[in-house]
Design a protein around this motif. Sequence first.
Motif, PDB file in Angstrom:
ATOM      1  N   THR A   1      27.502  79.199  66.311  1.00  0.00           N
ATOM      2  CA  THR A   1      27.546  77.934  67.037  1.00  0.00           C
ATOM      3  C   THR A   1      26.163  77.293  67.083  1.00  0.00           C
ATOM      4  OG1 THR A   1      29.354  78.725  68.431  1.00  0.00           O
ATOM      5  CG2 THR A   1      28.123  76.837  69.232  1.00  0.00           C
ATOM      6  N   LEU A   2      26.107  76.016  66.756  1.00  0.00           N
ATOM      7  CA  LEU A   2      24.853  75.267  66.845  1.00  0.00           C
ATOM      8  C   LEU A   2      24.748  74.758  68.283  1.00  0.00           C
ATOM      9  CD1 LEU A   2      25.075  73.336  63.459  1.00  0.00           C
ATOM     10  CD2 LEU A   2      24.268  75.660  63.918  1.00  0.00           C
ATOM     11  N   GLU A   3      24.222  75.607  69.135  1.00  0.00           N
ATOM     12  CA  GLU A   3      24.313  75.377  70.579  1.00  0.00           C
ATOM     13  C   GLU A   3      23.552  74.141  71.043  1.00  0.00           C
ATOM     14  OE1 GLU A   3      24.899  79.734  72.489  1.00  0.00           O
ATOM     15  OE2 GLU A   3      22.992  79.451  71.408  1.00  0.00           O
ATOM     16  N   THR A   4      22.438  73.833  70.383  1.00  0.00           N
ATOM     17  CA  THR A   4      21.682  72.651  70.782  1.00  0.00           C
ATOM     18  C   THR A   4      22.490  71.377  70.536  1.00  0.00           C
ATOM     19  OG1 THR A   4      20.622  72.762  68.604  1.00  0.00           O
ATOM     20  CG2 THR A   4      19.386  73.635  70.466  1.00  0.00           C
ATOM     21  N   MET A   5      23.126  71.286  69.359  1.00  0.00           N
ATOM     22  CA  MET A   5      23.945  70.119  69.044  1.00  0.00           C
ATOM     23  C   MET A   5      25.168  70.062  69.948  1.00  0.00           C
ATOM     24  SD  MET A   5      23.789  70.037  64.876  1.00  0.00           S
ATOM     25  CE  MET A   5      24.802  68.553  64.788  1.00  0.00           C
ATOM     26  N   GLU A   6      25.767  71.217  70.184  1.00  0.00           N
ATOM     27  CA  GLU A   6      26.945  71.270  71.054  1.00  0.00           C
ATOM     28  C   GLU A   6      26.597  70.747  72.450  1.00  0.00           C
ATOM     29  OE1 GLU A   6      30.459  74.497  71.944  1.00  0.00           O
ATOM     30  OE2 GLU A   6      28.382  75.212  71.942  1.00  0.00           O
ATOM     31  N   TYR A   7      25.452  71.139  72.978  1.00  0.00           N
ATOM     32  CA  TYR A   7      25.020  70.696  74.299  1.00  0.00           C
ATOM     33  C   TYR A   7      24.842  69.177  74.329  1.00  0.00           C
ATOM     34  CZ  TYR A   7      22.319  70.413  78.635  1.00  0.00           C
ATOM     35  OH  TYR A   7      21.882  70.084  79.894  1.00  0.00           O
ATOM     36  N   CYS A   8      24.206  68.634  73.293  1.00  0.00           N
ATOM     37  CA  CYS A   8      23.924  67.198  73.263  1.00  0.00           C
ATOM     38  C   CYS A   8      25.185  66.352  73.072  1.00  0.00           C
ATOM     39  CB  CYS A   8      22.915  66.885  72.162  1.00  0.00           C
ATOM     40  SG  CYS A   8      21.252  67.523  72.471  1.00  0.00           S
ATOM     41  N   ARG A   9      26.234  66.962  72.538  1.00  0.00           N
ATOM     42  CA  ARG A   9      27.441  66.192  72.257  1.00  0.00           C
ATOM     43  C   ARG A   9      28.533  66.354  73.304  1.00  0.00           C
ATOM     44  NH1 ARG A   9      28.172  66.924  65.664  1.00  0.00           N
ATOM     45  NH2 ARG A   9      26.477  65.504  65.103  1.00  0.00           N
ATOM     46  N   LYS A  10      28.368  67.313  74.206  1.00  0.00           N
ATOM     47  CA  LYS A  10      29.436  67.566  75.172  1.00  0.00           C
ATOM     48  C   LYS A  10      29.679  66.322  76.015  1.00  0.00           C
ATOM     49  CE  LYS A  10      26.505  69.585  78.799  1.00  0.00           C
ATOM     50  NZ  LYS A  10      26.224  70.779  79.603  1.00  0.00           N
ATOM     51  N   ASP A  11      30.930  66.018  76.212  1.00  0.00           N
ATOM     52  CA  ASP A  11      31.398  64.875  77.021  1.00  0.00           C
ATOM     53  C   ASP A  11      31.125  63.519  76.368  1.00  0.00           C
ATOM     54  OD1 ASP A  11      32.134  66.745  78.991  1.00  0.00           O
ATOM     55  OD2 ASP A  11      30.149  66.633  79.923  1.00  0.00           O
ATOM     56  N   LYS A  12      30.426  63.499  75.224  1.00  0.00           N
ATOM     57  CA  LYS A  12      30.143  62.213  74.575  1.00  0.00           C
ATOM     58  C   LYS A  12      31.204  61.861  73.531  1.00  0.00           C
ATOM     59  CE  LYS A  12      25.130  62.374  75.237  1.00  0.00           C
ATOM     60  NZ  LYS A  12      23.788  62.349  74.601  1.00  0.00           N
ATOM     61  N   PHE A  13      31.829  62.895  72.940  1.00  0.00           N
ATOM     62  CA  PHE A  13      32.826  62.691  71.902  1.00  0.00           C
ATOM     63  C   PHE A  13      34.082  63.486  72.276  1.00  0.00           C
ATOM     64  CE2 PHE A  13      28.676  62.169  69.940  1.00  0.00           C
ATOM     65  CZ  PHE A  13      28.812  60.955  69.271  1.00  0.00           C
TER      66      PHE A  13
END
Length: 490
Positions: A96-108
Amino acid sequence: MSTKIYDNDFKKMWNSAKPYKSIPGPSIWVLIKSFMLNNEKNSVNTSDIFDEFQKKYGGIFKIPGMFGKKDSVVVNDPKDFEIVYRNEGQYPVRRTLETMEYCRKDKFPVTSGLFIEQGEKWWNLRQKINVAMLKPEIVKKYTAAADEISSDFLRKIHTLRDSNQETPANFFHHINMWALEAMAYITMNRRLGLLEENPDKEIVKFVHNVREFMQLFEELELQPSMWKIYKTSKFVKFERVMDEIHETVYKLVNQGVENLKIQSGLQKGHHEKGILEKHYEIDKDVAVIMAIDSLIAGIDTTSSSVFAVLSNLALNPEHQNILRNEILKILPEKDSPLTMEKMANLPYLRACVKEAMRMTPTFFVNTRLVGRDIVLQGYQIPKGTDIFMYHHLLYFDEQYFPNPRTFMPERWLRTSKKDDKTNPFAFLPFGTGTRSCVGRRLSELKIETLVMRIVRNYHMEWRQPLPKMRFSTVNMPQGDIKLRLNDIKF
């Protein structure tokens, strides 16, 4: 062999294997120290650190989890790669690319993209995306678009050369511009003007943001980082860069969709839908996410591969001449049009690309979470373990590639004599299986069209020391690129 017998055999193998906790590897302190020392020298290269660990610990070692991250097991034998790939399960899981996942949560809300999704949700998205990104008959239709950008780039190259016919020192930056222009045109139906004399400042900033993303991503994901415990300054910067990337691509996708509406109004009858159109039909968020991921994944990776091909051909003029003779058969004139029919049979070109990617690899590792309990190197590897398949050193191992330090495209031709014992898992630049690189065909198309145009128009020479390569998520040249391009007279 029946499943029952296989399970019994595996049970015996598992019970006789050494426990997971006994896998050797650096301590947390040694790991932190290794990166800190390299940081002080401004020369952090994750692959060099992995090389050191491999020499010290052997064919398997464990990178300890810290700061909220779990352990990773590193293996470097293609037999182990095969075991991992063949046991990845119905829905392969990549780290899991956790940094990207964090930045995208709730946005898409619809999807976070192929890099982030796992399980059945990933599979359903991948099936839809495959139609637009991997179907050969659709990808081939972008030949004209890819060649248009490559031809424009050649015109720019002509003005960039100095009095010695050499490219400017920052030539890799210009290759980046070509890669982004090509990917944007193909995936978003939008020319960005990056090959013009004064490109849009917002787009140039986007390129810099992608470069910053790559550097920060390696530092936050691959190196020791406390961002999961508290937001470090680098992570705050990463969030800002991601937000700016998202904002820019949103605008580009909207403009691309408007262009499609205008074009469809001018077209009569049925037309083959392109990548943006197909993605937009799934959902607007899908179109935006796939555009972002295509641009992020496709700029430095494709640029690095192009540099690898050009530099290796420049250093090996005899192979460059063989390739040029093949190209002359389909491009007898410099301005001969390049069509998908003409590109159907170019074995030496594709062999040169593969050999360059072996000699100067774009990535040094593939990752998977194992889908079931397995045994690697005599150690128990429980289901769900994060595996790094470290292939960098294999490419220069005589056991897998005879004369490994010699550029030999012929080794990839069907007519060449190959050692039947060579494991096909020793060279997988795009991965393999259902979770292999979804952009592979587009990447190959762009690389091939540009290399063809350059080799057809110029004889390349390399008279300067080769720049050092550094893995910053992607393997990229760090020094000046002074490639001499002498005009072909015929």
